[in-house]
Design a protein around this motif. Sequence first.
Motif, PDB file in Angstrom:
ATOM      1  N   SER A  87       0.803  -1.227   0.000  1.00 53.36           N
ATOM      2  CA  SER A  87       0.000   0.000   0.000  1.00 53.36           C
ATOM      3  C   SER A  87       0.833   1.272   0.000  1.00 53.36           C
ATOM      4  O   SER A  87       0.283   2.352  -0.201  1.00 53.36           O
ATOM      5  CB  SER A  87      -0.918   0.010   1.218  1.00 53.36           C
ATOM      6  N   CYS A  88       2.148   1.139   0.250  1.00 54.37           N
ATOM      7  CA  CYS A  88       3.029   2.303   0.393  1.00 54.37           C
ATOM      8  C   CYS A  88       2.648   3.183   1.585  1.00 54.37           C
ATOM      9  O   CYS A  88       2.980   4.367   1.619  1.00 54.37           O
ATOM     10  CB  CYS A  88       3.035   3.150  -0.891  1.00 54.37           C
ATOM     11  N   ASP A  89       1.945   2.608   2.546  1.00 52.61           N
ATOM     12  CA  ASP A  89       1.600   3.301   3.784  1.00 52.61           C
ATOM     13  C   ASP A  89       2.502   2.762   4.885  1.00 52.61           C
ATOM     14  O   ASP A  89       2.328   1.625   5.344  1.00 52.61           O
ATOM     15  CB  ASP A  89       0.130   3.058   4.128  1.00 52.61           C
ATOM     16  N   LEU A  90       3.468   3.563   5.307  1.00 50.05           N
ATOM     17  CA  LEU A  90       4.457   3.096   6.275  1.00 50.05           C
ATOM     18  C   LEU A  90       4.061   3.304   7.724  1.00 50.05           C
ATOM     19  O   LEU A  90       4.794   2.875   8.628  1.00 50.05           O
ATOM     20  CB  LEU A  90       5.794   3.829   6.040  1.00 50.05           C
ATOM     21  N   ARG A  91       2.942   3.929   7.991  1.00 54.70           N
ATOM     22  CA  ARG A  91       2.632   4.317   9.363  1.00 54.70           C
ATOM     23  C   ARG A  91       2.534   3.133  10.328  1.00 54.70           C
ATOM     24  O   ARG A  91       3.184   3.157  11.384  1.00 54.70           O
ATOM     25  CB  ARG A  91       1.353   5.164   9.377  1.00 54.70           C
ATOM     26  N   PRO A  92       1.758   2.078  10.032  1.00 58.50           N
ATOM     27  CA  PRO A  92       1.754   0.935  10.966  1.00 58.50           C
ATOM     28  C   PRO A  92       3.122   0.281  11.097  1.00 58.50           C
ATOM     29  O   PRO A  92       3.515  -0.158  12.187  1.00 58.50           O
ATOM     30  CB  PRO A  92       0.725  -0.023  10.349  1.00 58.50           C
ATOM     31  N   TRP A  93       3.867   0.210   9.998  1.00 59.57           N
ATOM     32  CA  TRP A  93       5.209  -0.376  10.013  1.00 59.57           C
ATOM     33  C   TRP A  93       6.146   0.426  10.914  1.00 59.57           C
ATOM     34  O   TRP A  93       6.866  -0.136  11.737  1.00 59.57           O
ATOM     35  CB  TRP A  93       5.734  -0.423   8.582  1.00 59.57           C
ATOM     36  N   LEU A  94       6.115   1.745  10.763  1.00 67.74           N
ATOM     37  CA  LEU A  94       6.951   2.605  11.595  1.00 67.74           C
ATOM     38  C   LEU A  94       6.542   2.514  13.069  1.00 67.74           C
ATOM     39  O   LEU A  94       7.398   2.556  13.962  1.00 67.74           O
ATOM     40  CB  LEU A  94       6.850   4.060  11.117  1.00 67.74           C
ATOM     41  N   ALA A  95       5.244   2.380  13.315  1.00 70.46           N
ATOM     42  CA  ALA A  95       4.757   2.301  14.694  1.00 70.46           C
ATOM     43  C   ALA A  95       5.283   1.050  15.385  1.00 70.46           C
ATOM     44  O   ALA A  95       5.806   1.120  16.511  1.00 70.46           O
ATOM     45  CB  ALA A  95       3.226   2.312  14.703  1.00 70.46           C
ATOM     46  N   LEU A  96       5.159  -0.100  14.729  1.00 68.24           N
ATOM     47  CA  LEU A  96       5.642  -1.345  15.339  1.00 68.24           C
ATOM     48  C   LEU A  96       7.167  -1.370  15.418  1.00 68.24           C
ATOM     49  O   LEU A  96       7.727  -1.911  16.382  1.00 68.24           O
ATOM     50  CB  LEU A  96       5.129  -2.545  14.544  1.00 68.24           C
ATOM     51  N   PHE A  97       7.827  -0.789  14.431  1.00 68.77           N
ATOM     52  CA  PHE A  97       9.293  -0.744  14.460  1.00 68.77           C
ATOM     53  C   PHE A  97       9.769   0.115  15.634  1.00 68.77           C
ATOM     54  O   PHE A  97      10.748  -0.218  16.319  1.00 68.77           O
ATOM     55  CB  PHE A  97       9.816  -0.192  13.142  1.00 68.77           C
ATOM     56  N   ALA A  99       8.183   0.564  18.419  1.00 67.28           N
ATOM     57  CA  ALA A  99       7.954  -0.228  19.631  1.00 67.28           C
ATOM     58  C   ALA A  99       9.056  -1.266  19.810  1.00 67.28           C
ATOM     59  O   ALA A  99       9.520  -1.521  20.933  1.00 67.28           O
ATOM     60  CB  ALA A  99       6.590  -0.915  19.551  1.00 67.28           C
ATOM     61  N   PHE A 100       9.504  -1.869  18.715  1.00 69.90           N
ATOM     62  CA  PHE A 100      10.582  -2.859  18.776  1.00 69.90           C
ATOM     63  C   PHE A 100      11.886  -2.221  19.220  1.00 69.90           C
ATOM     64  O   PHE A 100      12.624  -2.781  20.049  1.00 69.90           O
ATOM     65  CB  PHE A 100      10.741  -3.510  17.403  1.00 69.90           C
ATOM     66  N   LEU A 101      12.187  -1.047  18.700  1.00 64.30           N
ATOM     67  CA  LEU A 101      13.409  -0.349  19.112  1.00 64.30           C
ATOM     68  C   LEU A 101      13.356   0.019  20.595  1.00 64.30           C
ATOM     69  O   LEU A 101      14.372  -0.067  21.300  1.00 64.30           O
ATOM     70  CB  LEU A 101      13.603   0.914  18.259  1.00 64.30           C
ATOM     71  N   LEU A 102      12.190   0.421  21.079  1.00 60.90           N
ATOM     72  CA  LEU A 102      12.040   0.705  22.502  1.00 60.90           C
ATOM     73  C   LEU A 102      12.262  -0.562  23.328  1.00 60.90           C
ATOM     74  O   LEU A 102      12.904  -0.520  24.390  1.00 60.90           O
ATOM     75  CB  LEU A 102      10.645   1.274  22.769  1.00 60.90           C
ATOM     76  N   ILE A 154       4.294   6.530  19.469  1.00 59.33           N
ATOM     77  CA  ILE A 154       3.681   6.364  20.785  1.00 59.33           C
ATOM     78  C   ILE A 154       2.542   5.347  20.708  1.00 59.33           C
ATOM     79  O   ILE A 154       2.399   4.467  21.578  1.00 59.33           O
ATOM     80  CB  ILE A 154       3.159   7.707  21.321  1.00 59.33           C
ATOM     81  N   GLY A 155       1.747   5.452  19.654  1.00 56.54           N
ATOM     82  CA  GLY A 155       0.648   4.504  19.481  1.00 56.54           C
ATOM     83  C   GLY A 155       1.146   3.075  19.312  1.00 56.54           C
ATOM     84  O   GLY A 155       0.566   2.138  19.859  1.00 56.54           O
ATOM     85  N   ALA A 157       3.966   1.833  20.505  1.00 55.03           N
ATOM     86  CA  ALA A 157       4.476   1.358  21.797  1.00 55.03           C
ATOM     87  C   ALA A 157       3.329   0.960  22.719  1.00 55.03           C
ATOM     88  O   ALA A 157       3.399  -0.075  23.402  1.00 55.03           O
ATOM     89  CB  ALA A 157       5.334   2.441  22.449  1.00 55.03           C
ATOM     90  N   LEU A 158       2.252   1.758  22.750  1.00 52.46           N
ATOM     91  CA  LEU A 158       1.104   1.433  23.593  1.00 52.46           C
ATOM     92  C   LEU A 158       0.421   0.159  23.116  1.00 52.46           C
ATOM     93  O   LEU A 158       0.029  -0.696  23.929  1.00 52.46           O
ATOM     94  CB  LEU A 158       0.110   2.601  23.592  1.00 52.46           C
ATOM     95  N   PHE A 159       0.275   0.023  21.806  1.00 50.82           N
ATOM     96  CA  PHE A 159      -0.355  -1.181  21.259  1.00 50.82           C
ATOM     97  C   PHE A 159       0.472  -2.420  21.566  1.00 50.82           C
ATOM     98  O   PHE A 159      -0.068  -3.459  21.973  1.00 50.82           O
ATOM     99  CB  PHE A 159      -0.544  -1.040  19.747  1.00 50.82           C
ATOM    100  N   ALA A 160       1.791  -2.315  21.370  1.00 51.87           N
ATOM    101  CA  ALA A 160       2.660  -3.459  21.637  1.00 51.87           C
ATOM    102  C   ALA A 160       2.619  -3.844  23.108  1.00 51.87           C
ATOM    103  O   ALA A 160       2.588  -5.034  23.452  1.00 51.87           O
ATOM    104  CB  ALA A 160       4.090  -3.140  21.209  1.00 51.87           C
ATOM    105  N   GLY A 161       2.617  -2.846  23.992  1.00 53.67           N
ATOM    106  CA  GLY A 161       2.541  -3.138  25.419  1.00 53.67           C
ATOM    107  C   GLY A 161       1.232  -3.801  25.801  1.00 53.67           C
ATOM    108  O   GLY A 161       1.215  -4.764  26.583  1.00 53.67           O
ATOM    109  N   PHE A 162       0.134  -3.312  25.234  1.00 51.79           N
ATOM    110  CA  PHE A 162      -1.177  -3.913  25.513  1.00 51.79           C
ATOM    111  C   PHE A 162      -1.245  -5.333  24.977  1.00 51.79           C
ATOM    112  O   PHE A 162      -1.733  -6.251  25.662  1.00 51.79           O
ATOM    113  CB  PHE A 162      -2.277  -3.056  24.890  1.00 51.79           C
TER     114      PHE A 162
END
Length: 206
Positions: A87-97, A99-102, A154-155, A157-162
């Motif tokens: 889709s060329c939409d990186l937002r979910p990918w960047l969000a999870l990445f 969270a992984f870096l954190l 931030i989203g 990280a919160l999603f990954a934690g939940f």
Amino acid sequence: LLPAGWLLWLFPCCFLLHEADECFGLLGRGGGLPEWALRNRRMLTARHPRLGPLFARLGRISRGWFAAIALEEAFLVVAATLYAALSCDLRPWLALFAAFLLHLLLHGLQALVVGCMFPGMVSAVVALPAGALIWGVAVARSGLSVGEVFCWSIGGALFAGFNLAVMHRLADMQRQTEGRGAAIVPVREVLPDENSRGGSICASAP
């Protein structure tokens, strides 16, 4: 310009490498995080009494459940990567990445707290700088504003934690169910011998 497809798939590669290290230890030696916490629980609790329940909980997770949690997280990472590639939409990918870096950064802080190495630490040392570079290149090419990147990070990280809390809760529930089942003493019905007189049915444990 969006990053090339191979750059996107470096995230799942880093993630799977780290999860394998956490589950089985470096090169498969000494077991994973649960086994490590179980072996060193007395030392860890003596050094950090307040963290004793956390170490005990980690040590009670079976390798099967630990691997299942890692597999579920890997599915989310692969799904986000596939979505970004198509889709060329990186937002979910960047969000999870993010969270992984954190998560990798927290490993470094955990090593300072416990004062020793543990499964997952070696891959974290390698994956953190490499992942930060990949994530930075992707952010630069995504065209997103700083505010958007911050909010999605931030989203994520919160999603990954939940998600992690839910999976650990399911593991606790499964362990409690198995514990209650093991505590029930099976009862075998003993029938009176057909040649005996006036026998009675009684319950006896095997």
